[in-house]
Motif scaffolding. Structure first.
Motif, short mmCIF file in Angstrom:
data_model
loop_
_atom_site.label_atom_id
_atom_site.label_comp_id
_atom_site.label_asym_id
_atom_site.label_seq_id
_atom_site.Cartn_x
_atom_site.Cartn_y
_atom_site.Cartn_z
N ILE A 3 50.29 37.69 36.08
CA ILE A 3 51.75 37.65 35.88
C ILE A 3 52.08 37.62 34.39
O ILE A 3 53.02 38.26 33.95
CB ILE A 3 52.35 36.44 36.64
N ASN A 4 51.27 36.88 33.61
CA ASN A 4 51.46 36.86 32.15
C ASN A 4 51.41 38.26 31.58
O ASN A 4 52.32 38.68 30.84
CB ASN A 4 50.35 36.04 31.50
N LEU A 7 49.81 33.86 44.35
CA LEU A 7 49.92 32.51 43.77
C LEU A 7 50.34 31.50 44.82
O LEU A 7 49.95 30.34 44.75
CB LEU A 7 50.95 32.55 42.63
N SER A 8 51.10 31.94 45.83
CA SER A 8 51.54 30.97 46.83
C SER A 8 50.49 30.74 47.90
O SER A 8 50.33 29.62 48.36
CB SER A 8 52.84 31.46 47.47
N ILE A 38 54.88 41.86 39.96
CA ILE A 38 54.93 40.40 39.78
C ILE A 38 55.18 39.71 41.13
O ILE A 38 54.61 38.66 41.41
CB ILE A 38 56.00 40.03 38.75
N LEU A 39 56.02 40.34 41.95
CA LEU A 39 56.29 39.78 43.29
C LEU A 39 55.01 39.70 44.12
O LEU A 39 54.74 38.69 44.77
CB LEU A 39 57.35 40.64 43.98
N LEU A 71 48.29 33.80 37.88
CA LEU A 71 49.16 33.47 36.75
C LEU A 71 48.83 34.34 35.53
O LEU A 71 49.74 34.78 34.82
CB LEU A 71 49.01 31.99 36.39
N VAL A 126 54.37 40.36 32.62
CA VAL A 126 55.62 40.00 31.93
C VAL A 126 55.64 40.58 30.52
O VAL A 126 56.68 41.06 30.05
CB VAL A 126 55.80 38.47 31.93
N ALA A 143 42.27 26.95 43.44
CA ALA A 143 43.07 26.93 42.21
C ALA A 143 42.69 28.10 41.30
O ALA A 143 43.51 28.54 40.50
CB ALA A 143 42.87 25.62 41.47
N LEU A 188 58.31 44.35 37.95
CA LEU A 188 58.77 43.16 38.67
C LEU A 188 58.29 43.18 40.12
O LEU A 188 58.00 42.13 40.69
CB LEU A 188 60.29 43.08 38.63
N MET A 225 53.00 36.89 42.91
CA MET A 225 53.54 35.60 43.34
C MET A 225 53.10 35.27 44.77
O MET A 225 52.91 34.10 45.10
CB MET A 225 55.07 35.62 43.28
N ARG A 275 44.87 31.03 42.01
CA ARG A 275 46.21 30.87 41.44
C ARG A 275 46.17 31.09 39.93
O ARG A 275 47.12 31.64 39.36
CB ARG A 275 46.74 29.49 41.78
N ALA A 276 45.10 30.63 39.28
CA ALA A 276 45.01 30.83 37.83
C ALA A 276 44.92 32.31 37.47
O ALA A 276 45.56 32.76 36.51
CB ALA A 276 43.80 30.07 37.27
#
Lengths: 88, 83
Positions: free
Chosen positions: A41-42, A25-26, A18-19, A38, A45, A31, A15, A22, A34-35
């Protein structure tokens, strides 16, 4: 309840990763950044789900991770195809 | 505080952050990506609350269907939000 504490601690570390993703991502300028965030992160998770399935000592929970690993690929694929202007 | 509570608190903070990003970003494709990340973490939260069937449904709808349909809609309309 959690029966294996080291697996839960490893899930907590995931986690944290993941932070960090993120944050990318921010603030990602394009783009594509960000992809990729993501997609990372997938994967993280899915790793968290496997580790917590071991921590809860429930075999059923691994099915969720399997389904998720299959389905998260589709979303990334659509975004990538849009970025390549090939989505008709 | 147990480690389960810490896990749930971190995931909930991440869900709120992803939702705020999805509303705040001007680029609609980036907004869709933030929404996909948020629903991903929501599935993880359902998983932690010992509801694997709901987590599978959320994963199928949130990750695959919603992202694909939103990207198709952006493809047919416009990507940047007008000021």
């Amino acid at each position: 309840m959690i029966v294996a504490l080291p697996f839960a601690a490893a899930g907590l570390a995931m986690l944290g990763f993941i932070l960090v993703c993120m944050v990318r991502l921010s603030v990602g300028p394009t783009a594509a950044d960000r992809a990729v965030a993501l997609d990372t992160i997938n994967t993280l998770v899915v790793a968290t789900m496997v580790l917590l399935g071991a921590a809860f000592d429930l075999v059923v929970l691994l099915d969720v991770a399997l389904v998720y690993a299959l389905l998260s690929y589709v979303g990334t694929l659509y975004i990538a195809r849009y970025l390549e202007r090939g989505l008709s | 505080m147990t480690i389960l509570a810490i896990l749930q608190i971190v995931i909930l903070i991440l869900i709120v952050a992803g939702s705020v990003l999805a509303v705040w970003l001007k680029d609609l494709l980036a907004s869709v990506i933030a929404l996909a990340g948020s629903s991903l973490l929501l599935a993880l939260q359902f998983y932690l609350l010992q509801a694997p069937d709901v987590a599978i449904a959320e994963a199928g709808v949130g990750a695959a269907l919603t992202t694909a349909i939103f990207v198709l809609a952006i493809r047919k309309t416009q990507r940047k939000e007008e000021e």
